[in-house]
Design an enzyme around this catalytic site. Structure first.
Site, PDB file in Angstrom:
ATOM      1  N   HIS A  74       0.850  -1.214   0.000  1.00  0.00           N
ATOM      2  CA  HIS A  74       0.000   0.000   0.000  1.00  0.00           C
ATOM      3  C   HIS A  74       0.879   1.254   0.000  1.00  0.00           C
ATOM      4  O   HIS A  74       0.658   2.196   0.754  1.00  0.00           O
ATOM      5  CB  HIS A  74      -0.949   0.006   1.201  1.00  0.00           C
ATOM      6  CG  HIS A  74      -1.973  -1.097   1.139  1.00  0.00           C
ATOM      7  ND1 HIS A  74      -3.266  -0.900   0.716  1.00  0.00           N
ATOM      8  CD2 HIS A  74      -1.877  -2.419   1.420  1.00  0.00           C
ATOM      9  CE1 HIS A  74      -3.928  -2.042   0.751  1.00  0.00           C
ATOM     10  NE2 HIS A  74      -3.104  -2.988   1.176  1.00  0.00           N
ATOM     11  N   TYR A 344       3.425  -5.020   9.543  1.00  0.00           N
ATOM     12  CA  TYR A 344       3.266  -3.560   9.463  1.00  0.00           C
ATOM     13  C   TYR A 344       4.346  -2.883  10.306  1.00  0.00           C
ATOM     14  O   TYR A 344       4.890  -1.848   9.941  1.00  0.00           O
ATOM     15  CB  TYR A 344       1.880  -3.110   9.955  1.00  0.00           C
ATOM     16  CG  TYR A 344       0.710  -3.540   9.092  1.00  0.00           C
ATOM     17  CD1 TYR A 344       0.795  -4.604   8.204  1.00  0.00           C
ATOM     18  CD2 TYR A 344      -0.516  -2.879   9.162  1.00  0.00           C
ATOM     19  CE1 TYR A 344      -0.276  -5.006   7.433  1.00  0.00           C
ATOM     20  CE2 TYR A 344      -1.595  -3.268   8.385  1.00  0.00           C
ATOM     21  CZ  TYR A 344      -1.474  -4.342   7.529  1.00  0.00           C
ATOM     22  OH  TYR A 344      -2.546  -4.741   6.766  1.00  0.00           O
TER      23      TYR A 344
HETATM   24  C1  HEM Z   1      -0.702 -11.674   5.966  1.00  0.00           C
HETATM   25  C2  HEM Z   1      -1.456 -10.777   5.367  1.00  0.00           C
HETATM   26  C3  HEM Z   1      -1.008  -9.352   5.171  1.00  0.00           C
HETATM   27  C4  HEM Z   1       0.242  -8.803   5.155  1.00  0.00           C
HETATM   28  C5  HEM Z   1       1.573  -9.495   5.328  1.00  0.00           C
HETATM   29  C6  HEM Z   1       0.093  -7.377   4.943  1.00  0.00           C
HETATM   30  C7  HEM Z   1       1.133  -6.476   4.866  1.00  0.00           C
HETATM   31  C8  HEM Z   1       1.013  -5.105   4.828  1.00  0.00           C
HETATM   32  C9  HEM Z   1       2.095  -4.153   4.966  1.00  0.00           C
HETATM   33  C10 HEM Z   1       3.554  -4.517   5.121  1.00  0.00           C
HETATM   34  C11 HEM Z   1       1.583  -2.918   4.910  1.00  0.00           C
HETATM   35  C12 HEM Z   1       2.335  -1.582   5.047  1.00  0.00           C
HETATM   36  C13 HEM Z   1       2.339  -1.188   6.544  1.00  0.00           C
HETATM   37  C14 HEM Z   1       3.044   0.111   6.865  1.00  0.00           C
HETATM   38  O1  HEM Z   1       4.192   0.337   6.456  1.00  0.00           O
HETATM   39  O2  HEM Z   1       2.426   0.944   7.576  1.00  0.00           O
HETATM   40  C15 HEM Z   1       0.168  -3.073   4.717  1.00  0.00           C
HETATM   41  C16 HEM Z   1      -0.704  -2.051   4.585  1.00  0.00           C
HETATM   42  C17 HEM Z   1      -2.050  -2.217   4.515  1.00  0.00           C
HETATM   43  N1  HEM Z   1      -2.769  -3.400   4.578  1.00  0.00           N
HETATM   44 FE1  HEM Z   1      -2.018  -5.219   4.735  1.00  0.00          FE
HETATM   45  N2  HEM Z   1      -1.247  -7.095   4.832  1.00  0.00           N
HETATM   46  C18 HEM Z   1      -1.943  -8.264   4.974  1.00  0.00           C
HETATM   47  C19 HEM Z   1      -3.297  -8.426   4.947  1.00  0.00           C
HETATM   48  C20 HEM Z   1      -4.194  -7.405   4.873  1.00  0.00           C
HETATM   49  C21 HEM Z   1      -5.615  -7.533   4.970  1.00  0.00           C
HETATM   50  C22 HEM Z   1      -6.386  -8.844   5.213  1.00  0.00           C
HETATM   51  C23 HEM Z   1      -6.133  -6.274   4.852  1.00  0.00           C
HETATM   52  C24 HEM Z   1      -7.555  -5.804   4.893  1.00  0.00           C
HETATM   53  C25 HEM Z   1      -8.521  -6.357   5.514  1.00  0.00           C
HETATM   54  C26 HEM Z   1      -5.028  -5.350   4.694  1.00  0.00           C
HETATM   55  C27 HEM Z   1      -5.136  -3.990   4.560  1.00  0.00           C
HETATM   56  C28 HEM Z   1      -4.093  -3.098   4.505  1.00  0.00           C
HETATM   57  C29 HEM Z   1      -4.266  -1.671   4.355  1.00  0.00           C
HETATM   58  C30 HEM Z   1      -5.575  -0.898   4.245  1.00  0.00           C
HETATM   59  C31 HEM Z   1      -2.982  -1.112   4.375  1.00  0.00           C
HETATM   60  C32 HEM Z   1      -2.601   0.354   4.209  1.00  0.00           C
HETATM   61  C33 HEM Z   1      -2.639   1.033   5.567  1.00  0.00           C
HETATM   62  C34 HEM Z   1      -1.978   2.403   5.455  1.00  0.00           C
HETATM   63  O3  HEM Z   1      -2.496   3.246   4.707  1.00  0.00           O
HETATM   64  O4  HEM Z   1      -0.952   2.582   6.120  1.00  0.00           O
HETATM   65  N3  HEM Z   1      -3.871  -6.066   4.714  1.00  0.00           N
HETATM   66  N4  HEM Z   1      -0.159  -4.413   4.668  1.00  0.00           N
END
Ligand code: HEM
Length: 370
Positions: A74, A344
C-alpha cells in the site's frame, strides 16, 4: 595500624576453587544460554525457514523493489482527516469509547495495494482505507480495510507464497500461469475466494467504494458479553461501476485525483456497519464470507473533509496496525491478524529510518480540500 583487607575479605568473594561455587556459576551459565536461545528462537535465527516479519517484508521488496521511505505494501496513498459521529448503537456490543454517542477525530489514508508508490492507478487495483480513531480517553482504535469482499488466502504463509507466484513475468507483464496454477492447487481456499472477489464489481472511485475489515474481531460490552464481528465502511455516495476508459485518460493518478477533487467540493461520508457473527461462523478464515442474513448494526458515520499530501507527522508516519485496539475490541483467532501486525511494524521500522521522497500523489495546496 590495621592492614587493608584484601578485596575478597572486604566483599567476601567466595573462592573459585570451591566446588559449590563452580556449580552455581555453571547454573548461571546455563540460565544465560537458555535466555539467549529463547531470544534466538523468537528472532527466527534457529529456524531460518520459519516465516518472520522480516522475511515477509523482504518478500514485498523482492516483488516490488525497495522504495525508500515508503510503505512496503500500500505504498501509494494520500492522507485524509475528518471525524466519526457515533450514534450509540454500538454500545450494546462494545464498551470501546469510540462507540459512545458523540464525535471523535479521525486520521486516515486512502491507498492502493502494492509496494510501488509510482504504480499507475488501474481499474482492478485493490483500494484501501486505513483509519485511526482518537477518542478523548486516549484509547485509540486503528483499522485497515480493503475493497474486496474476502481475503485471498487464510494464512500468512500462503500470502507470502502468493506474492511471489503472482509476480509479473518480465516477458509478458503478467503472472506466470503455471506458477499461479501450482499456487492455487496448493491452497484450496484461493480459487473460491477469487471467484467471490471477481463476482463483486469494483466501483468507479475511492469515494463510492465500500471498505471491509475482512478479519473477524471480538467485541466485548460493559457486561463482559463477547460478540464475534466483522465491519465495513459503506459509502453514502451512489455506486457506479468502474469504467475501464478512465484508466486510458493518461492520468496515472486518476483515482486519487478524483478523490482529492471530490473532497475539495464537500465532505464524503461512510456508515460504519458491524456484522454480527453467529455460533459456527468462521472467525479464523478471512476467505469465507459470513451468511448474508447476519444482523448488521449501523453504529455511526465517518466524515472525511480534508485531504493532504503525505508529509512529516501526518498519515505518512502512522502505522495502521489492525491490532491497535481499545478495551472493548479484541482480536479473533484469525492467524492473519498477528502476522499483519508484525509485518506492518517491520515495514514501519524500515521506512521511518529511511530518506523520504515526495509522494507521487500530490494534493494541491490551495482550495478547500488541501
Ligand atoms: C498476511 C497478510 C497481510 C500482510 C503481510 C500485509 C502487509 C502489509 C504491509 C507490510 C503494509 C504496510 C504497513 C506500513 O508500512 O504501515 C500493509 C498495509 C495495509 N494493509 Fe495489509 N497485509 C496483509 C493483509 C491485509 C488484509 C487482510 C487487509 C484488509 C482487511 C489489509 C489492509 C491493509 C491496508 C488498508 C494497508 C494500508 C494502511 C496504510 O495506509 O498505512 N492487509 N499491509
Amino acid at each position: 595500624m590495621a592492614q587493608d583487607p584484601t578485596a575478597s575479605q572486604r566483599y567476601r568473594l567466595p573462592s573459585l576453587s570451591d566446588k559449590s561455587v563452580l556449580a552455581r556459576l555453571a547454573t548461571i551459565g546455563v540460565v544465560i544460554l537458555a535466555v539467549v536461545a529463547c531470544f534466538a528462537y523468537v528472532a527466527g535465527w534457529l529456524s531460518p525457514a520459519r516465516l518472520s516479519q522480516a522475511r515477509l517484508i523482504d518478500r514485498f521488496q523482492q516483488v516490488d523493489g525497495i522504495h525508500l521511505g515508503f510503505r512496503r505494501n500500500h505504498a501509494k496513498g494520500v492522507c485524509v482527516t475528518g471525524s466519526f459521529e457515533s450514534n450509540g448503537q454500538g454500545v450494546r456490543l462494545s464498551k470501546a469509547a469510540v462507540f459512545a454517542s458523540g464525535r471523535v477525530p479521525v486520521e486516515g489514508r486512502f491507498s492502493l495495494a502494492g509496494g510501488n508508490p509510482g504504480m499507475p492507478d488501474g481499474p482492478t487495483d485493490v483500494r484501501a482505507l486505513g483509519l485511526r480513531f482518537q477518542p478523548a480517553t486516549g484509547e485509540e482504535w486503528r483499522t485497515a480495510m480493503i475493497d474486496i469482499p474476502v481475503f485471498i488466502v487464510k494464512e500468512p504463509e500462503a500470502f507470502y507464497e502468493q506474492l511471489l507466484a503472482s509476480k509479473p513475468d518480465p516477458a509478458t507483464g503478467k503472472p506466470d500461469p503455471a506458477k499461479m496454477a501450482a499456487f492455487s492447487a496448493a491452497h484450496p481456499e484461493f480459487g473460491p475466494a477469487i471467484k467471490i472477489i471477481m463476482s463483486s464489481p469494483f466501483s468507479s472511485g475511492f469515494a463510492n467504494e465500500r471498505y471491509n475489515a475482512l478479519n473477524a474481531f471480538r467485541f466485548i460490552n460493559a457486561a463482559g458479553v463477547v460478540t464475534p464481528v466483522r465491519w465495513s465502511m459503506i459509502p453514502t455516495e451512489l455506486f457506479a461501476p468502474e469504467d475501464p476508459e478512465q484508466a486510458k485518460s493518461g492520468d496515472k493518478n486518476y483515482l486519487f485525483d478524483a478523490l482529492v477533487a471530490r473532497i475539495a467540493r464537500g465532505p464524503l461520508q461512510w456508515h460504519l456497519v458491524v456484522t454480527i457473527g453467529q455460533p459456527g461462523d468462521v472467525t479464523d478464515n478471512a476467505t469465507i464470507p459470513w451468511p448474508a442474513d447476519r444482523e448488521q448494526v449501523d453504529v455511526g458515520v465517518l466524515t472525511i473533509d480534508r485531504a493532504e499530501t503525505e508529509a512529516l507527522g501526518n498519515c505518512r508516519d502512522i502505522n495502521f496496525d489492525p491490532l491497535v485496539l481499545p478495551s472493548g475490541i479484541e482480536p479473533s483467532d484469525d492467524p492473519l491478524l498477528s502476522a499483519r501486525s508484525a509485518a506492518y511494524s517491520e515495514s514501519f521500522t524500515r521506512r521511518e529510518g529511511e530518506t523520504k521522497s515526495p509522494s507521487p500523489v500530490q494534493v494541491p495546496v490551495t482550495g478547500k480540500g488541501s
